[in-house]
Design a protein around this motif. Sequence first.
Motif, PDB file in Angstrom:
ATOM      1  N   ASN A 127       0.856  -1.186   0.000  1.00  0.00           N
ATOM      2  CA  ASN A 127       0.000   0.000   0.000  1.00  0.00           C
ATOM      3  C   ASN A 127       0.889   1.231   0.000  1.00  0.00           C
ATOM      4  O   ASN A 127       1.309   1.690   1.053  1.00  0.00           O
ATOM      5  CB  ASN A 127      -0.909  -0.018   1.226  1.00  0.00           C
ATOM      6  CG  ASN A 127      -1.715   1.264   1.337  1.00  0.00           C
ATOM      7  OD1 ASN A 127      -1.857   1.993   0.352  1.00  0.00           O
ATOM      8  ND2 ASN A 127      -2.232   1.536   2.509  1.00  0.00           N
ATOM      9  N   SER A 129       0.362   4.199  -0.237  1.00  0.00           N
ATOM     10  CA  SER A 129      -0.166   5.444   0.313  1.00  0.00           C
ATOM     11  C   SER A 129       0.115   5.588   1.808  1.00  0.00           C
ATOM     12  O   SER A 129      -0.047   6.654   2.365  1.00  0.00           O
ATOM     13  CB  SER A 129      -1.676   5.527   0.077  1.00  0.00           C
ATOM     14  OG  SER A 129      -2.352   4.552   0.837  1.00  0.00           O
ATOM     15  N   VAL A 148      -0.022   6.121 -11.574  1.00  0.00           N
ATOM     16  CA  VAL A 148       0.080   4.754 -11.045  1.00  0.00           C
ATOM     17  C   VAL A 148      -0.580   3.800 -12.031  1.00  0.00           C
ATOM     18  O   VAL A 148      -1.699   4.048 -12.509  1.00  0.00           O
ATOM     19  CB  VAL A 148      -0.589   4.625  -9.660  1.00  0.00           C
ATOM     20  CG1 VAL A 148      -0.721   3.156  -9.262  1.00  0.00           C
ATOM     21  CG2 VAL A 148       0.214   5.365  -8.594  1.00  0.00           C
ATOM     22  N   LYS A 150      -1.593  -0.117 -11.739  1.00  0.00           N
ATOM     23  CA  LYS A 150      -1.639  -1.224 -10.776  1.00  0.00           C
ATOM     24  C   LYS A 150      -1.882  -2.535 -11.525  1.00  0.00           C
ATOM     25  O   LYS A 150      -2.616  -2.580 -12.512  1.00  0.00           O
ATOM     26  CB  LYS A 150      -2.714  -0.981  -9.722  1.00  0.00           C
ATOM     27  CG  LYS A 150      -4.132  -0.823 -10.271  1.00  0.00           C
ATOM     28  CD  LYS A 150      -5.131  -0.665  -9.143  1.00  0.00           C
ATOM     29  CE  LYS A 150      -6.561  -0.653  -9.690  1.00  0.00           C
ATOM     30  NZ  LYS A 150      -7.574  -0.709  -8.647  1.00  0.00           N
ATOM     31  N   ASN A 156      -8.583   1.495  -5.186  1.00  0.00           N
ATOM     32  CA  ASN A 156      -8.457   2.804  -5.831  1.00  0.00           C
ATOM     33  C   ASN A 156      -8.476   3.934  -4.814  1.00  0.00           C
ATOM     34  O   ASN A 156      -7.796   4.941  -4.974  1.00  0.00           O
ATOM     35  CB  ASN A 156      -9.592   3.005  -6.837  1.00  0.00           C
ATOM     36  CG  ASN A 156      -9.300   2.328  -8.165  1.00  0.00           C
ATOM     37  OD1 ASN A 156      -8.275   1.674  -8.308  1.00  0.00           O
ATOM     38  ND2 ASN A 156     -10.188   2.473  -9.117  1.00  0.00           N
ATOM     39  N   LYS A 158      -7.248   4.151  -1.968  1.00  0.00           N
ATOM     40  CA  LYS A 158      -5.939   4.355  -1.340  1.00  0.00           C
ATOM     41  C   LYS A 158      -4.956   4.973  -2.336  1.00  0.00           C
ATOM     42  O   LYS A 158      -4.213   5.889  -2.008  1.00  0.00           O
ATOM     43  CB  LYS A 158      -5.403   3.035  -0.800  1.00  0.00           C
ATOM     44  CG  LYS A 158      -6.197   2.478   0.373  1.00  0.00           C
ATOM     45  CD  LYS A 158      -5.603   1.178   0.871  1.00  0.00           C
ATOM     46  CE  LYS A 158      -6.389   0.637   2.065  1.00  0.00           C
ATOM     47  NZ  LYS A 158      -5.842  -0.660   2.538  1.00  0.00           N
ATOM     48  N   LEU A 159      -4.974   4.459  -3.557  1.00  0.00           N
ATOM     49  CA  LEU A 159      -4.033   4.944  -4.559  1.00  0.00           C
ATOM     50  C   LEU A 159      -4.400   6.322  -5.075  1.00  0.00           C
ATOM     51  O   LEU A 159      -3.537   7.063  -5.542  1.00  0.00           O
ATOM     52  CB  LEU A 159      -3.975   3.960  -5.728  1.00  0.00           C
ATOM     53  CG  LEU A 159      -3.382   2.592  -5.411  1.00  0.00           C
ATOM     54  CD1 LEU A 159      -3.511   1.663  -6.605  1.00  0.00           C
ATOM     55  CD2 LEU A 159      -1.934   2.708  -4.995  1.00  0.00           C
ATOM     56  N   ILE A 162      -2.372   9.139  -3.913  1.00  0.00           N
ATOM     57  CA  ILE A 162      -0.985   9.191  -4.346  1.00  0.00           C
ATOM     58  C   ILE A 162      -0.853   9.905  -5.684  1.00  0.00           C
ATOM     59  O   ILE A 162       0.037  10.718  -5.892  1.00  0.00           O
ATOM     60  CB  ILE A 162      -0.398   7.773  -4.452  1.00  0.00           C
ATOM     61  CG1 ILE A 162      -0.405   7.115  -3.069  1.00  0.00           C
ATOM     62  CG2 ILE A 162       1.005   7.803  -5.013  1.00  0.00           C
ATOM     63  CD1 ILE A 162       0.369   7.853  -2.022  1.00  0.00           C
ATOM     64  N   LEU A 171      -4.610   7.288 -12.690  1.00  0.00           N
ATOM     65  CA  LEU A 171      -4.660   5.992 -12.022  1.00  0.00           C
ATOM     66  C   LEU A 171      -5.247   4.960 -12.983  1.00  0.00           C
ATOM     67  O   LEU A 171      -6.383   5.094 -13.435  1.00  0.00           O
ATOM     68  CB  LEU A 171      -5.502   6.075 -10.743  1.00  0.00           C
ATOM     69  CG  LEU A 171      -5.720   4.774  -9.973  1.00  0.00           C
ATOM     70  CD1 LEU A 171      -4.400   4.126  -9.588  1.00  0.00           C
ATOM     71  CD2 LEU A 171      -6.577   5.034  -8.736  1.00  0.00           C
TER      72      LEU A 171
END
Length: 638
Positions: A127, A129, A148, A150, A156, A158-159, A162, A171
């Motif tokens: 993780n 973040s 990002v 993934k 999503n 959490k990301l 970032i 993302l």
Amino acid sequence: MSVFVWFVLIIGGTTAHIEACSHGVHRSAEIVVYADSFRYGVNYHLLEPVRGFIEHLQNVTDHRVTLHLNDYDYKNLLEHFRSHGGVVGFIPQKEYLEDFINSMTWRPQPGITRKSHILILMVKDGNPSLFVKPKIHKLKRAGVEIFVLKFNNLQNYKLSDIVSYPPKTHLYSLLEHTSPERALSVLAQSVCRSIEAKEKGAKKALISQVRLSDGGDHCRGRVELLYNDTWGWLSDKHWDRHGADVICRQLGCGPSLEAMKGDAFGPASGNVLEQLDCTGDEHDVSECLLGRWSEPNSARPEQSAGVSCLSSGVGSVRLVNGSGTCDGIVEVSINNIWNRLCLWNFDVREGSVVCRQMGCGPLVKIQEKIVGEDGIRQRMVEETHCSGSESQLSECSLSVWSSQSCLHNIQAGVVCSTSAISKVSLKGGNSACSGKVQVFHGTSWNVVPAFEWDVEEEAVLCRQLGCGPAIERAHVKAMPTPRGAYALTDLRSVYCAGQEASLSECSSVLSKGHRFESGEAEVLCSQSGVSKVRLDGGDSPCSGRVEVFYNQAWGTVCDETWDLSDAHVVCRQLGCGAAERAPGGAYFTPGSGPIWLEKLFCNGTENQLSQCGGVVSKNSLCLHSQDAGVICRSKEAL
């Protein structure tokens, strides 16, 4: 341990071409890619998707790849990449993702012409973040844009903290595409958009106007474009609703109703633009990715794109079925018809703008309304996108149709505070113009999370406190991975455009007991402002390169946010007429010495630049090739 790959691609030169990018546009960028080892392990051939990404950014004038690898595997990996070219070195090393991000350092180098700085994280496990938010915040503040990709089902939510904003263009998931190659291609396009955002002026000069022909009015017809001073038309090969919404917005119409193909308004003549690739949130077609501009090919015949827009745009906003004037279901007037907004594309940024437009205080929460509860089915706005800094919903991008209608027909509502931010202060600094930000709302003082606090908010706060411009410190140092406790506040975020007189005029979001790990927002304002302004290099006293006197020296202004509103203030301060143009890109030749104002935020009504919000940088991200200029009406014409 993580194996990661660090690619540095330096892109530049007038003849450079990146496959996923626009044609005919100069680009300059530095790109760093981190690839997670848990995706690849010893099976180095699985790095093909990463190599595929490089191939999507082809024909660059110079590129350099540095591999950081676990030492048990680096020889095979290095040999693999050498066999495909481009690798100039490697560093055997072991680091976790958090350690890699926190060890990144960046400082602008004098004389280097790279403008865009991109960090791409390709991750599978962990993780990222959790412990990197403070450093991610510093990287973003230093001008690094973060993407990002993934490889599995990492959350999503959490990301999204970032990546740079908006998440939908930063993302990406490998699982959402038919192949790794397709995912990398889409990512490459978004990276190109980011790079080309630094070239807004050049792209606008390239494709300067758009019109609709043979449709009966200016909001309906065949799409025609003025490309490099020549009128032509748009191919329908890749035409979709996103481009249609952008063209309707640029023409001052309402949202698009239909994106038409197949010469719907008759055959076109002249040169053809093969592709216009938009996200739908742009305000000008020049901000989209542009295909080739060429003569029609009889061996490969193409048909023209058309569009039908609503005749008028977004009007008033109201809240209905609530308990007061500051809560209820959101309705917006489009073409004199009230529409409700789909909840699935409506979040706190959009809600905070609604609260701001309604004259209420910060957003407290988003509500949902299921269609049918009151027996009335309203017309729906399917997609709404705001940055949060807009003063009203009409400045956001709205779409009344999409490939899929609103899921479950759930409508968006808001609850806004009835009181605004009343006081601000800086605590713990060396003067009244520096320290940690504290905001008073209701009955208590609150700290402000640093993560969504940016230079626009700093410029407003410094202006509100009667200080000089905010001082930006672009130097990003390595920092230890934090393991401390979370901080709490009731103020989640503040979104300003930069021109506001106080934070109370910005959009903001309340969240009782909001937990954050990014650290508290801190501000350093200059204790003195810009005292004088002059023009140099022009052919009259009312035109030239803008230079300002600050810190006992003359310096220039960067064109990063420079526009007619700023130019009007310069013209007024010099006693000239209204500004006619606000050219950037060192139109009046590059200056010398410091670039004092990296960003300037005027609303156009100020009498002098010292009354505007601004940002001074100790390590400017701008170059003298970006010096701002102005062309005012002459004094004799007054």
